[in-house]
Design a protein around this motif. Sequence first.
Motif, PDB file in Angstrom:
ATOM      1  N   ASN A 116       9.191  -2.737  -1.214  1.00 16.84           N
ATOM      2  CA  ASN A 116       8.435  -2.644  -2.465  1.00 16.84           C
ATOM      3  C   ASN A 116       8.559  -1.296  -3.161  1.00 16.84           C
ATOM      4  N   SER A 117       9.409  -0.413  -2.647  1.00 15.32           N
ATOM      5  CA  SER A 117       9.614   0.904  -3.235  1.00 15.32           C
ATOM      6  C   SER A 117       8.281   1.657  -3.247  1.00 15.32           C
ATOM      7  N   PHE A 118       7.962   2.343  -4.306  1.00 15.21           N
ATOM      8  CA  PHE A 118       6.718   3.107  -4.354  1.00 15.21           C
ATOM      9  C   PHE A 118       6.253   3.240  -5.796  1.00 15.21           C
ATOM     10  N   GLN A 119       4.978   3.513  -5.952  1.00 12.96           N
ATOM     11  CA  GLN A 119       4.418   3.803  -7.278  1.00 12.96           C
ATOM     12  C   GLN A 119       4.412   5.309  -7.479  1.00 12.96           C
ATOM     13  N   SER A 120       3.749   5.995  -6.554  1.00  9.57           N
ATOM     14  CA  SER A 120       3.741   7.444  -6.497  1.00  9.57           C
ATOM     15  C   SER A 120       3.148   7.805  -5.147  1.00  9.57           C
ATOM     16  N   TYR A 121       3.073   9.094  -4.857  1.00 12.52           N
ATOM     17  CA  TYR A 121       2.429   9.540  -3.626  1.00 12.52           C
ATOM     18  C   TYR A 121       1.168  10.347  -3.937  1.00 12.52           C
ATOM     19  N   ALA A 122       0.601  10.125  -5.127  1.00 13.87           N
ATOM     20  CA  ALA A 122      -0.620  10.820  -5.542  1.00 13.87           C
ATOM     21  C   ALA A 122      -1.851  10.082  -5.038  1.00 13.87           C
ATOM     22  N   ALA A 123      -2.967  10.776  -4.985  1.00 16.72           N
ATOM     23  CA  ALA A 123      -4.232  10.160  -4.598  1.00 16.72           C
ATOM     24  C   ALA A 123      -4.567   9.033  -5.565  1.00 16.72           C
ATOM     25  N   GLY A 124      -5.172   7.945  -5.047  1.00 11.62           N
ATOM     26  CA  GLY A 124      -5.575   6.834  -5.882  1.00 11.62           C
ATOM     27  C   GLY A 124      -4.468   5.836  -6.173  1.00 11.62           C
ATOM     28  N   ARG A 125      -3.306   6.019  -5.598  1.00  9.91           N
ATOM     29  CA  ARG A 125      -2.180   5.114  -5.842  1.00  9.91           C
ATOM     30  C   ARG A 125      -2.378   3.792  -5.109  1.00  9.91           C
ATOM     31  N   ILE A 126      -1.623   2.762  -5.492  1.00  9.83           N
ATOM     32  CA  ILE A 126      -1.517   1.548  -4.680  1.00  9.83           C
ATOM     33  C   ILE A 126      -0.675   1.902  -3.461  1.00  9.83           C
ATOM     34  N   PRO A 127      -1.161   1.663  -2.250  1.00  4.64           N
ATOM     35  CA  PRO A 127      -0.487   2.184  -1.057  1.00  4.64           C
ATOM     36  C   PRO A 127       0.743   1.363  -0.650  1.00  4.64           C
ATOM     37  N   LEU A 128       1.768   1.395  -1.488  1.00  8.20           N
ATOM     38  CA  LEU A 128       2.983   0.637  -1.189  1.00  8.20           C
ATOM     39  C   LEU A 128       3.739   1.198   0.005  1.00  8.20           C
ATOM     40  N   ASP A 129       3.339   2.390   0.477  1.00  2.99           N
ATOM     41  CA  ASP A 129       3.948   2.953   1.680  1.00  2.99           C
ATOM     42  C   ASP A 129       3.290   2.439   2.956  1.00  2.99           C
ATOM     43  N   SER A 130       2.204   1.658   2.850  1.00  6.58           N
ATOM     44  CA  SER A 130       1.501   1.167   4.033  1.00  6.58           C
ATOM     45  C   SER A 130       2.224  -0.032   4.635  1.00  6.58           C
ATOM     46  N   THR A 131       1.860  -0.374   5.866  1.00  9.70           N
ATOM     47  CA  THR A 131       2.586  -1.408   6.605  1.00  9.70           C
ATOM     48  C   THR A 131       2.498  -2.765   5.932  1.00  9.70           C
ATOM     49  N   MET A 132       1.355  -3.132   5.370  1.00 12.64           N
ATOM     50  CA  MET A 132       1.203  -4.473   4.817  1.00 12.64           C
ATOM     51  C   MET A 132       2.089  -4.722   3.600  1.00 12.64           C
ATOM     52  N   TYR A 133       2.606  -3.681   2.989  1.00 10.14           N
ATOM     53  CA  TYR A 133       3.510  -3.857   1.854  1.00 10.14           C
ATOM     54  C   TYR A 133       4.977  -3.835   2.281  1.00 10.14           C
ATOM     55  N   HIS A 134       5.237  -4.115   3.560  1.00 13.57           N
ATOM     56  CA  HIS A 134       6.603  -4.186   4.079  1.00 13.57           C
ATOM     57  C   HIS A 134       6.798  -5.480   4.869  1.00 13.57           C
ATOM     58  N   ASN A 135       8.041  -5.854   5.075  1.00 15.17           N
ATOM     59  CA  ASN A 135       8.370  -7.104   5.752  1.00 15.17           C
ATOM     60  C   ASN A 135       8.327  -6.917   7.267  1.00 15.17           C
ATOM     61  N   THR A 136       7.107  -6.796   7.783  1.00 16.86           N
ATOM     62  CA  THR A 136       6.895  -6.621   9.207  1.00 16.86           C
ATOM     63  C   THR A 136       5.537  -7.219   9.542  1.00 16.86           C
ATOM     64  N   VAL A 137       4.986  -6.901  10.710  1.00 16.19           N
ATOM     65  CA  VAL A 137       3.703  -7.457  11.141  1.00 16.19           C
ATOM     66  C   VAL A 137       2.631  -6.371  11.108  1.00 16.19           C
ATOM     67  N   THR A 138       1.509  -6.682  10.471  1.00 12.82           N
ATOM     68  CA  THR A 138       0.339  -5.810  10.451  1.00 12.82           C
ATOM     69  C   THR A 138      -0.660  -6.300  11.483  1.00 12.82           C
ATOM     70  N   VAL A 139      -1.226  -5.382  12.254  1.00 13.86           N
ATOM     71  CA  VAL A 139      -2.198  -5.714  13.292  1.00 13.86           C
ATOM     72  C   VAL A 139      -3.583  -5.238  12.857  1.00 13.86           C
ATOM     73  N   ASP A 140      -4.536  -6.169  12.824  1.00 18.67           N
ATOM     74  CA  ASP A 140      -5.931  -5.856  12.494  1.00 18.67           C
ATOM     75  C   ASP A 140      -6.060  -5.120  11.161  1.00 18.67           C
ATOM     76  N   GLU A 141      -5.173  -5.461  10.224  1.00 19.10           N
ATOM     77  CA  GLU A 141      -5.196  -4.910   8.866  1.00 19.10           C
ATOM     78  C   GLU A 141      -4.998  -3.395   8.839  1.00 19.10           C
ATOM     79  N   GLN A 142      -4.488  -2.827   9.918  1.00 23.86           N
ATOM     80  CA  GLN A 142      -4.267  -1.386   9.966  1.00 23.86           C
ATOM     81  C   GLN A 142      -2.802  -1.061   9.707  1.00 23.86           C
TER      82      GLN A 142
END
Length: 260
Positions: A26-52
């Motif tokens: 999903n690339s990224f929006q920015s790395y500033a505070a308040g951004r949509i966290p596209l760098d987090s695990t749930m925005y990638h094609n893998t498995v998220t455990v307990d929403e963390q």
Amino acid sequence: MTPGHGHQDDNQAIIKAYGQYLLVDNSFQSYAAGRIPLDSTMYHNTVTVDEQTQSMQHTAYDDAFGGQPKKEKRYETNYLYDNLTLMTPQNYEFFGLHTRNTLFNRTGGFWIVNDYLEPKDTERHKFWQHWHMLPAAKPTMTDGGIGRSNFADTANVQVAQAGMDDVSASVQNGYFGGGTGAVYDSHYLRYEKTAAGNTTFNTVIYPERPGETADVETYEYPLSDVSDEGAAAMHIGITSDAGTYVNADYYPGNVSICDT
């Protein structure tokens, strides 16, 4: 992986076929505070455990090996298949280990993705397996849990789970980042289960050629004398108007391809 300019995306898969990106980062929006966290695990094609999201720090599992990240990696290739195994300890502090084995069948033109999740405890955990697509893909999901993209004039992709017992399948609202502040509405596939003990997802991914229409069928065979989800057996059937015909059984120690 250490803190900084990085994404929590261990074991992610990105797929491009027939000139089209089908499962994407999903690339990224920015790395500033308040951004949509596209760098987090749930925005990638893998498995998220307990929403963390995965840790970007060294883990206790790493420390057991002298402080060095212990990430397993195996790769083999031949004229029949490509096979890649990756293991990440980046969920270790709050869960355990995640091993992903990805096999590409060269004759049938499809992938089998096995996610093997090993907790440190006996508690029940929530698992989300995500498959992200470009905004124009407009993915849909059948009642039987087969997800697909719907590009108009290019290649498409189908995603199917071999075992749908206790698995819920849905299309979720998401975002795709264009970088430098840009972000676009998007949608993605989610397969969810809650379970205790070792847990698996066994996924078949089939890319369709432009203009092709395919039927994908997959289901698991019951196995006796198998503990801790340590082995899986499945049937895969693919027929298409482009001439693809797959009738294959996969089980431990052998691969029986009846016809392709």
